[in-house]
Scaffold this active site. Sequence first.
Site, PDB file in Angstrom:
ATOM      1  N   ASP A 220      -3.326   1.590  -0.770  1.00 15.02           N
ATOM      2  CA  ASP A 220      -2.296   0.616  -1.110  1.00 15.02           C
ATOM      3  C   ASP A 220      -2.965  -0.535  -1.885  1.00 15.02           C
ATOM      4  OD1 ASP A 220       0.080  -0.733  -1.380  1.00 15.02           O
ATOM      5  OD2 ASP A 220       0.696  -0.465   0.685  1.00 15.02           O
TER       6      ASP A 220
HETATM    7  C1  BGC Z   1       3.138  -1.863  -1.171  1.00 15.10           C
HETATM    8  C2  BGC Z   1       3.302  -0.435  -1.633  1.00 15.10           C
HETATM    9  C3  BGC Z   1       3.545  -0.392  -3.112  1.00 15.10           C
HETATM   10  C4  BGC Z   1       2.376  -1.072  -3.793  1.00 15.10           C
HETATM   11  C5  BGC Z   1       2.432  -1.043  -5.300  1.00 15.10           C
HETATM   12  C6  BGC Z   1       2.131  -2.623  -1.995  1.00 15.10           C
HETATM   13  O1  BGC Z   1       2.114  -3.969  -1.715  1.00 15.10           O
HETATM   14  O2  BGC Z   1       2.758  -1.868   0.186  1.00 15.10           O
HETATM   15  O3  BGC Z   1       4.344   0.177  -0.921  1.00 15.10           O
HETATM   16  O4  BGC Z   1       3.709   0.901  -3.556  1.00 15.10           O
HETATM   17  O5  BGC Z   1       2.321  -2.425  -3.375  1.00 15.10           O
HETATM   18  O6  BGC Z   1       3.329  -1.949  -5.802  1.00 15.10           O
END
Ligand code: BGC
Length: 734
Positions: free
Chosen positions: A268
Site C-alpha cells: 500500500d
Molecule cells: C489506500 C489504498 C489505495 C492506495 C492508492 C492507500 O492510501 O489504502 O487502498 O489503493 O492508497 O491510492
Amino acid sequence: MSSTIVAHSSQPDSLEQKIAALIARMSLADKIGQMCQVNPATDDPVAEFGDRLRAGRIGSVINLVDVRAINELQRIAVKESPQGIPLLIGRDVIHGFATVLPIPLGQAATWNPALVREASGAVARETAAAGVNWTFAPMIDICRDARWGRIAESFGEDPYLTSQLGVAMVRGFQGDDLSAPGSIAACVKHFVGYGASEGGRDYAATNIPENELRNAYLPPFKAALDAGAASLMTSFGDMDGVPATASDYLLRDILRDEWGFDGLVVSDWNAVEQLAAHGFTANRRESALAAARAGVDMEMTSDTYAEHLESLVAAGEISIELVDAAVANILRMKFRLGLFDRPCTDGTGVEPTARQRLLDLSREMATQSVVLLKNESTCLPLDAGEVRTLAVIGPLADAPQEQLGTWVFDGDAARSITPLAALRDISGGRIDVRHHRALVTSRSRDCAEFGDAAEVARDADAIVVFLGEESILSGEAHSRANIDLPGAQAELVHALAECGKPLIGVVLAGRPLTLGNVIDELDALLYAWHPGTMSGPAIADLLFGLASPSGRLPVTFPLDVGQIPIYYNHKNTGRPPESGTIVHIDDIDAGAPQTSFGMTSFYLDSGFRPRWPFGFGLGYTTFEYSDLDVCVRDAAIDISATLENTGRVRATEVAQLYVRDPVASVTRPVRELKGFQRVPLDPGESARIAFSLPTDDLAFHGRSGQRVLEAGEFHLWLGGSSEDGLNASFRLEG
Ligand code: BGC
C-alpha cells in the site's frame, strides 16, 4: 518461494519462457526498476519521469489519467528504456471512473453479483479509455465496525457475500480476456485484516486469531484469487505484531505456498517505509529488506527499493533469485494484460452508447442498492395522483458531489442527477416540489433556517428529508467515534416532525448510522448509502413506487455505537441471551441482588439485538415462504421452498440461505450465509426457489488450520433476513 525462473511449458513461446528470457537479459538495475511504482508530484509527468524511465528505473505509475501523457510515457518505456518494458498505470477506480456507481457498501446491498460484474465491466471500459490498466479494487476486507470510514469501500461484514461480490467485480474489471481492449487488472486488497483495525480507527493495529483469520477474513481473498484476480495489495495494518507488508507468513506461506498465487503483490501507499514507524524496522534500508523478503513485489511510492535493493543484493542480504521471482510476478501481469503487444491507448474515448449504458447501469444499481428500513402505515410509495405539494428538505437533496461518496478522484459531479432534480422531473410539473436546504452541510449546527424550512414543510402533502453524511465523512482516514447523524440534523427532523405531515427520511451515508434520536419521528426511511451519479432518478423512482425497494443490508445496524462490534455471524457464547429474559437498566429494582439478570450476554442499556439485522430490508409488498424441502445427496444438499408475492405490486425478494453447525471441533457462528437469490415476482405469483449447497461449503478451518468437513447435524434457514426464515435440520454422515 521459487528460487529460479523456469519455463513451465514446453511450448517455445510460453508465457513463462517469455518471462524467463526477458529476465535473463535484464540488469539488476532494470529488475529493481520494475519493482518501483511512482506517483507524479508535478503536472508534467513526462518531464518529471522521462529520464528515470529511459534508464529503466520505473515499473509503474500511479495516479495518472491523462491519456496523452500516459501514451507518451508508454512510448518512452517501450522505445527508449533498456528492455522496452511497458508500464502499469494504476488508479483507484473504486466504484466508477467519471460515471460513479454506488459506493461498494451500496453495491453490496444489491445482493446482485451479476449486476456488479456487468457494471464493473462498463467501468473498466471507461477507465481503460483513459490509458489506465490497473485498478486498486475490489476492497474485500471484512468489516464489522461502522466507525471505520473505509466500511464504505467494503462489501460489509459477511465472508460469503463479500466473496461473491469480490469475484463479480474482479471478473467485471478483467473481462473474459485480460489482454482485450477495455479490460483492466484488478487488485484485491488489503491483505489482510485491515477491516479489523482496533476501535475502527484507520491504520490501527489488528489482532485476529488464526482461526478467525482463516474462517472469516481470508476466504474472500482466496475466492477472488481463484477467480483470476491479477494482483493483491498488502494491508497497512500491524497483524498480531507483524505489519502485513512484512509478513512472510501471510505473503509467502499462505498466499504463495498454500494458494499458489502467481500474480503481483504491491504494497500500500508508502507502507514499506512505514515499517519503521510501526517499530518493526530501524530505517528505510531495513524496511526495503523486510518487505522484499516477505514477498512485496512492487513498492508503492516510498522508493526504498530504488534506494536500497541494489546494495542489499550486493551485501548478500537479498538473493538475486528473490529479485527475479518478484520481477517475474510483475512481468507476468504485464504480459497477461497484453501490454507488450498494445502499450498505448487509442485516445478516442468512450462511445456515446457505452456511456449511456454505463449511466443506465449506474441507475439500476442505485435503485437496487437502496434499503427500505421503515414504512409505517405504508407511507411509501407516494401516490403521484394525490401529492400536490412535496417538501424536499435537507442538505443532501441537491448536492451533486456529496451523493457520489468517497474515492471519486475522477468522478464528474457535473453528470450527477440530484434527488431534487429527479423529483422535479418525475412529477413533470404536476407536483409542486418545494425545496429548502435547512442546513448548509450535513455537519452544520446552525438551526437559523429551520423556521423557514418548517414553513415549506407545513404547506406540503408530504415531506422528504435528505439526511446523512457528506462524502468527506467516510472513506480512508475518515473514521468517526460517534455515528449519529452529524450536526443539527436530528434537530431538523424534530422540527419537521412537528409539522404533522408524513415525514420520509432518505439517508445518504458511507456507513450504517445510529439513528436512535430520529427513527421514531420518521414515518418511512430509505437508506441510500452514497448512490453515485444517478442517485436522483433511483430515489425518485422508489419514492413514487416506479420500483419497489429490493436492497438488503450487507451489514448489521447497531442500536448504539457501544454495541460495536455487532454482526450476525457471531459465536453463541456459553450464555446466549434470549428475548424476554434480559433486563433493562430502567427496570432494575433498588438493591437488586448481583445475579438477578439471568447472567447472559447482553448490555443493560441496549440489550443484544441490533437496530436492523444483516440481510434485512422491506419492499412495497410482502413475501411468504412455505414448503421447505431438504434433500442430502452425496456432494450437495438440495434445498427448495415456495416463495409467494402476497402483496399488490411486482417486487424482488432476496431469498437467503443460512446454516449453522451446532457442534464442531471449533465453535461455529450462530448462522452463516451460504447462498442467496434475487427473485422478482408479480403480485400473487409464486415460484419454487432452489439451492444446491455443495457439501464442501460446510467445511471450515479447524484447530490445525486445515479445512475440515465434520459429520453431524446442521440447521438451516431459508428466508428474508439473518433473523428470519423457514427452519430445518439435516445430517451429514461421516
Ligand atoms: C489506500 C489504498 C489505495 C492506495 C492508492 C492507500 O492510501 O489504502 O487502498 O489503493 O492508497 O491510492
